[in-house]
Scaffold this motif. Structure first.
Motif: not given
Length: 320
Positions: A10-15, A17-22
């Motif tokens: 949740f909120g994966g496009s934020g500052f 979040g994008r690092h966690i998704v990667k």
């Protein structure tokens, strides 16, 4: 995490979040990115293989949408938070009620691992609404999902942060930087990559269930130290002007009405308290992560604020 596992962020496009998704995508994990505006999260898709990262329209206020976002997921990370209130975006709705809704949905869906990202300073007795609602979110998550792991970072820095970049922009525009409260408030800035790695470790280790981790970097810095670092890396000599907190309150009373306020009254309240990890709280070391020094990263992106960079419209006008 096991390759092929599904994790909802949740909120994966934020500052952060994008690092966690990667980080998850690199491990072969399938990632569902739950965000209000999925088109704004499309930039994440190239971080994984075709179909590995899927943005999903999700309003954290909507029970059905939250339930759909966690359906079939083995792990869930809730990053949703705001720094100031605007319109329907209220601290209570996002930090407290949102955390409750996510954790209840996870429990109902049989999710194995839930990580609730909070903040150092979360305190039910705080005078700050931000800090009180962060604490309320933690309590709601623990009640609905007893195995939740809570992660509390200090201020997070990295190339797209709203911390060093904000101060660097101030240094670019003004010959003086205000040290509210004398600049004595202490922070423990933590690198965004280290926080992402910590959350990945937490998801991957069942022994972290029911624990609270406070994440801070290797150096405790005062606000004066932070401004000095920014001045050094941007090569702009600036006056550091100590000002009393009541002047911060006056400034915040006006600045809070800007579309993206640099300071609000609630943030002034937060500035009265240090943002440092508790000495006995488990942190990066317990997760096997060596914290990255702020000096090792800051220069890589603050250099763009130097004279002659693309951020400097009139290079010759700056005497610093």
């Amino acid at each position: 995490m096991i390759e092929g596992t599904l994790v909802t962020v949740f909120g994966g496009s934020g500052f952060l979040g994008r690092h966690i998704v990667k980080r998850l995508a690199e491990a072969g994990v399938r990632v569902r990115v739950a965000v209000r505006h999925p088109n704004a999260a499309l930039f994440l898709k190239p971080l994984g293989d075709v179909g590995q990262i899927v943005p999903l329209a999700t309003n954290i206020r909507d029970d059905a949408q939250v339930a759909a976002a966690v359906a079939g997921a083995q792990g869930v990370v809730n990053l949703v938070g705001i720094l100031f209130e605007r319109g329907r975006q209220r601290f209570q709705d996002i930090h407290a009620d949102g955390a409750r809704r996510v954790s209840e949905a996870c429990a109902a869906a049989g999710v194995e691992r839930l990580v609730q990202v909070s903040a150092i300073g979360a305190d039910a007795k705080s005078e700050s609404v931000y800090a009180r609602t962060k604490a309320a979110g933690e309590a709601a998550a623990r009640q609905a999902f007893p195995g939740v792991t809570i992660v509390r970072p200090s201020v997070v820095f990295g190339p797209d942060d709203d911390f060093l970049n904000r101060f660097a922009e101030m240094a670019r525009l003004s010959p003086a930087l205000p040290l509210f409260g004398g600049g004595k408030t202490r922070f423990q800035p933590v690198y965004v990559g280290d926080v992402a790695a910590a959350i990945f470790r937490v998801l991957d280790d069942a022994d972290t269930k029911r624990r609270i981790y406070e994440l801070g970097g290797p150096r405790t810095m005062s606000l004066r130290d932070v401004f000095a670092l920014v001045a050094k890396e941007t090569r702009r000599r600036r006056f550091l002007v100590p000002l009393p907190m009541w002047m911060a309150e006056i400034n915040a009373a006006f600045l809070q009405w800007l579309p993206k306020p640099p300071l609000t009254p609630d943030q002034v309240t937060l500035l009265r308290r240090d943002n440092v990890a508790a000495r006995k709280a488990p942190g990066l070391a317990e997760l096997g992560i060596s914290p990255t020094p702020i000096e090792a990263i800051a220069a890589s992106y603050l250099s763009r604020y130097r004279r002659g960079s693309r951020f400097s419209k009139t290079p010759s006008a700056d005497a610093g």
